[in-house]
Design a protein around this motif. Structure first.
Motif, PDB file in Angstrom:
ATOM      1  N   PRO A  55      42.123  39.563  48.854  1.00  7.25           N
ATOM      2  CA  PRO A  55      42.383  40.614  49.843  1.00  7.25           C
ATOM      3  C   PRO A  55      43.388  41.650  49.335  1.00  7.25           C
ATOM      4  O   PRO A  55      43.311  42.825  49.675  1.00  7.25           O
ATOM      5  CB  PRO A  55      42.956  39.861  51.041  1.00  7.25           C
ATOM      6  N   GLU A  56      44.313  41.214  48.498  1.00  7.22           N
ATOM      7  CA  GLU A  56      45.267  42.110  47.843  1.00  7.22           C
ATOM      8  C   GLU A  56      45.569  41.541  46.466  1.00  7.22           C
ATOM      9  O   GLU A  56      45.211  40.395  46.165  1.00  7.22           O
ATOM     10  CB  GLU A  56      46.545  42.258  48.664  1.00  7.22           C
ATOM     11  N   SER A  57      46.205  42.334  45.628  1.00 12.26           N
ATOM     12  CA  SER A  57      46.515  41.868  44.273  1.00 12.26           C
ATOM     13  C   SER A  57      47.332  40.587  44.325  1.00 12.26           C
ATOM     14  O   SER A  57      48.180  40.410  45.204  1.00 12.26           O
ATOM     15  CB  SER A  57      47.301  42.940  43.516  1.00 12.26           C
ATOM     16  N   VAL A  58      47.058  39.698  43.378  1.00 11.01           N
ATOM     17  CA  VAL A  58      47.777  38.429  43.284  1.00 11.01           C
ATOM     18  C   VAL A  58      48.508  38.371  41.947  1.00 11.01           C
ATOM     19  O   VAL A  58      48.123  39.027  40.982  1.00 11.01           O
ATOM     20  CB  VAL A  58      46.822  37.217  43.415  1.00 11.01           C
ATOM     21  N   GLU A  59      49.551  37.565  41.909  1.00  9.84           N
ATOM     22  CA  GLU A  59      50.284  37.413  40.659  1.00  9.84           C
ATOM     23  C   GLU A  59      49.402  36.699  39.634  1.00  9.84           C
ATOM     24  O   GLU A  59      48.686  35.738  39.959  1.00  9.84           O
ATOM     25  CB  GLU A  59      51.576  36.631  40.866  1.00  9.84           C
ATOM     26  N   TYR A  60      49.455  37.179  38.399  1.00 10.65           N
ATOM     27  CA  TYR A  60      48.683  36.591  37.305  1.00 10.65           C
ATOM     28  C   TYR A  60      49.408  35.341  36.826  1.00 10.65           C
ATOM     29  O   TYR A  60      50.471  35.400  36.223  1.00 10.65           O
ATOM     30  CB  TYR A  60      48.533  37.603  36.175  1.00 10.65           C
ATOM     31  N   THR A  61      48.825  34.207  37.143  1.00  8.88           N
ATOM     32  CA  THR A  61      49.339  32.909  36.718  1.00  8.88           C
ATOM     33  C   THR A  61      48.171  32.144  36.101  1.00  8.88           C
ATOM     34  O   THR A  61      47.023  32.591  36.162  1.00  8.88           O
ATOM     35  CB  THR A  61      49.871  32.101  37.925  1.00  8.88           C
ATOM     36  N   GLN A  62      48.451  31.000  35.537  1.00  9.75           N
ATOM     37  CA  GLN A  62      47.373  30.171  34.995  1.00  9.75           C
ATOM     38  C   GLN A  62      46.358  29.844  36.083  1.00  9.75           C
ATOM     39  O   GLN A  62      45.147  29.933  35.877  1.00  9.75           O
ATOM     40  CB  GLN A  62      47.946  28.886  34.379  1.00  9.75           C
ATOM     41  N   LYS A  63      46.840  29.524  37.268  1.00  6.96           N
ATOM     42  CA  LYS A  63      45.960  29.158  38.375  1.00  6.96           C
ATOM     43  C   LYS A  63      45.103  30.346  38.834  1.00  6.96           C
ATOM     44  O   LYS A  63      43.887  30.202  39.006  1.00  6.96           O
ATOM     45  CB  LYS A  63      46.784  28.634  39.544  1.00  6.96           C
ATOM     46  N   SER A  64      45.721  31.518  39.023  1.00 16.70           N
ATOM     47  CA  SER A  64      44.941  32.675  39.493  1.00 16.70           C
ATOM     48  C   SER A  64      43.951  33.140  38.426  1.00 16.70           C
ATOM     49  O   SER A  64      42.851  33.578  38.747  1.00 16.70           O
ATOM     50  CB  SER A  64      45.856  33.820  39.936  1.00 16.70           C
ATOM     51  N   MET A  65      44.338  33.022  37.134  1.00 13.37           N
ATOM     52  CA  MET A  65      43.416  33.381  36.062  1.00 13.37           C
ATOM     53  C   MET A  65      42.207  32.441  36.071  1.00 13.37           C
ATOM     54  O   MET A  65      41.066  32.886  35.973  1.00 13.37           O
ATOM     55  CB  MET A  65      44.082  33.336  34.695  1.00 13.37           C
ATOM     56  N   GLU A  66      42.445  31.150  36.187  1.00 13.85           N
ATOM     57  CA  GLU A  66      41.340  30.183  36.192  1.00 13.85           C
ATOM     58  C   GLU A  66      40.414  30.407  37.386  1.00 13.85           C
ATOM     59  O   GLU A  66      39.194  30.337  37.244  1.00 13.85           O
ATOM     60  CB  GLU A  66      41.890  28.758  36.184  1.00 13.85           C
ATOM     61  N   GLU A  67      40.978  30.715  38.553  1.00 12.44           N
ATOM     62  CA  GLU A  67      40.156  31.000  39.730  1.00 12.44           C
ATOM     63  C   GLU A  67      39.302  32.241  39.484  1.00 12.44           C
ATOM     64  O   GLU A  67      38.107  32.256  39.773  1.00 12.44           O
ATOM     65  CB  GLU A  67      41.031  31.207  40.961  1.00 12.44           C
ATOM     66  N   ALA A  68      39.920  33.283  38.939  1.00 15.88           N
ATOM     67  CA  ALA A  68      39.183  34.522  38.664  1.00 15.88           C
ATOM     68  C   ALA A  68      38.093  34.288  37.621  1.00 15.88           C
ATOM     69  O   ALA A  68      36.980  34.803  37.751  1.00 15.88           O
ATOM     70  CB  ALA A  68      40.143  35.613  38.213  1.00 15.88           C
ATOM     71  N   LEU A  69      38.387  33.512  36.585  1.00 14.80           N
ATOM     72  CA  LEU A  69      37.380  33.229  35.554  1.00 14.80           C
ATOM     73  C   LEU A  69      36.152  32.545  36.157  1.00 14.80           C
ATOM     74  O   LEU A  69      35.014  32.883  35.804  1.00 14.80           O
ATOM     75  CB  LEU A  69      37.969  32.366  34.440  1.00 14.80           C
ATOM     76  N   GLN A  70      36.369  31.586  37.047  1.00 19.34           N
ATOM     77  CA  GLN A  70      35.236  30.910  37.688  1.00 19.34           C
ATOM     78  C   GLN A  70      34.418  31.890  38.525  1.00 19.34           C
ATOM     79  O   GLN A  70      33.193  31.837  38.528  1.00 19.34           O
ATOM     80  CB  GLN A  70      35.728  29.746  38.558  1.00 19.34           C
ATOM     81  N   ARG A  71      35.094  32.794  39.198  1.00 23.10           N
ATOM     82  CA  ARG A  71      34.386  33.776  40.026  1.00 23.10           C
ATOM     83  C   ARG A  71      33.623  34.776  39.160  1.00 23.10           C
ATOM     84  O   ARG A  71      32.519  35.194  39.514  1.00 23.10           O
ATOM     85  CB  ARG A  71      35.368  34.469  40.953  1.00 23.10           C
ATOM     86  N   VAL A  72      34.198  35.165  38.024  1.00 22.82           N
ATOM     87  CA  VAL A  72      33.505  36.090  37.114  1.00 22.82           C
ATOM     88  C   VAL A  72      32.202  35.465  36.635  1.00 22.82           C
ATOM     89  O   VAL A  72      31.158  36.121  36.608  1.00 22.82           O
ATOM     90  CB  VAL A  72      34.395  36.481  35.910  1.00 22.82           C
ATOM     91  N   LYS A  73      32.253  34.207  36.263  1.00 23.15           N
ATOM     92  CA  LYS A  73      31.064  33.533  35.753  1.00 23.15           C
ATOM     93  C   LYS A  73      29.926  33.507  36.774  1.00 23.15           C
ATOM     94  O   LYS A  73      28.760  33.473  36.401  1.00 23.15           O
ATOM     95  CB  LYS A  73      31.416  32.117  35.311  1.00 23.15           C
ATOM     96  N   ALA A  74      30.249  33.558  38.061  1.00 24.75           N
ATOM     97  CA  ALA A  74      29.234  33.504  39.114  1.00 24.75           C
ATOM     98  C   ALA A  74      28.733  34.887  39.540  1.00 24.75           C
ATOM     99  O   ALA A  74      27.814  34.982  40.349  1.00 24.75           O
ATOM    100  CB  ALA A  74      29.808  32.770  40.323  1.00 24.75           C
ATOM    101  N   LEU A  75      29.305  35.955  39.013  1.00 21.22           N
ATOM    102  CA  LEU A  75      28.912  37.306  39.424  1.00 21.22           C
ATOM    103  C   LEU A  75      27.466  37.611  39.050  1.00 21.22           C
ATOM    104  O   LEU A  75      26.986  37.175  38.003  1.00 21.22           O
ATOM    105  CB  LEU A  75      29.828  38.355  38.781  1.00 21.22           C
ATOM    106  N   GLU A  76      26.810  38.385  39.897  1.00 22.29           N
ATOM    107  CA  GLU A  76      25.435  38.821  39.644  1.00 22.29           C
ATOM    108  C   GLU A  76      25.308  40.311  39.946  1.00 22.29           C
ATOM    109  O   GLU A  76      26.165  40.899  40.595  1.00 22.29           O
ATOM    110  CB  GLU A  76      24.469  38.036  40.533  1.00 22.29           C
ATOM    111  N   ALA A  77      24.242  40.902  39.475  1.00 21.67           N
ATOM    112  CA  ALA A  77      23.945  42.314  39.753  1.00 21.67           C
ATOM    113  C   ALA A  77      23.225  42.369  41.094  1.00 21.67           C
ATOM    114  O   ALA A  77      22.014  42.523  41.167  1.00 21.67           O
ATOM    115  CB  ALA A  77      23.093  42.902  38.637  1.00 21.67           C
ATOM    116  N   ASP A  78      23.986  42.232  42.172  1.00 18.81           N
ATOM    117  CA  ASP A  78      23.389  42.038  43.490  1.00 18.81           C
ATOM    118  C   ASP A  78      23.918  42.977  44.571  1.00 18.81           C
ATOM    119  O   ASP A  78      23.763  42.709  45.755  1.00 18.81           O
ATOM    120  CB  ASP A  78      23.614  40.592  43.940  1.00 18.81           C
TER     121      ASP A  78
END
Length: 142
Positions: A55-78
């Motif tokens: 909803p708003e920018s989050v601090e870049y930590t190991q946890k937030s990076m890992e969450e974002a990486l998982q979400r990137v992998k699931a992205l589609e051209a949709d």
């Protein structure tokens, strides 16, 4: 990140060519892993509509990076068409954190002329608010 329907097409006409969305995701992962600890970030996807990871920018930590990486992998051209104005309005309507200037980063693959620059049809947007005492490298500058 551009998630319009055109991102589901191949990068070029060669048989077996990588899809644009796959290339964009690889680049986004590289860019995401290069952010400095302690900055704030968010990732926006756009097409006919847009969304963001947080909803708003989050601090870049190991946890937030890992969450974002998982979400990137699931992205589609949709997300339909390619409308970038509304996500930019949304990004710039939000206040910056003190001592963390806002940056919108982009990457380019397809080269097309626009105002004497090579710009991309497949933009990746990352909103990052980086401390003013940290060195920031912007990708895709003309």
């Amino acid at each position: 990140m551009d998630r319009s329907g055109s991102m589901s097409t191949p990068m070029n006409s060669e048989r077996g060519s990588q899809l644009r969305i796959a290339s964009a995701k690889e680049t986004l992962i590289l860019l995401l892993k290069s952010l400095p600890l302690g900055c704030y970030f968010n990732i926006y996807g756009f097409g006919s509509t847009f969304d963001s990871f947080f909803p708003e920018s989050v601090e870049y930590t190991q946890k937030s990076m890992e969450e974002a990486l998982q979400r990137v992998k699931a992205l589609e051209a949709d997300l339909g068409g390619t409308e970038i104005l509304e996500p930019l309005k949304n990004i710039y309507s939000k206040p910056c954190r003190p001592n963390h200037p806002r940056q919108v980063r982009d990457w380019s693959w397809e080269q097309r002329r626009h105002q004497s620059c090579l710009v991309d049809e497949s933009l990746i947007l990352i909103l990052s608010e980086v401390s003013t005492d940290q060195l920031c490298v912007r990708a895709g500058e003309c």
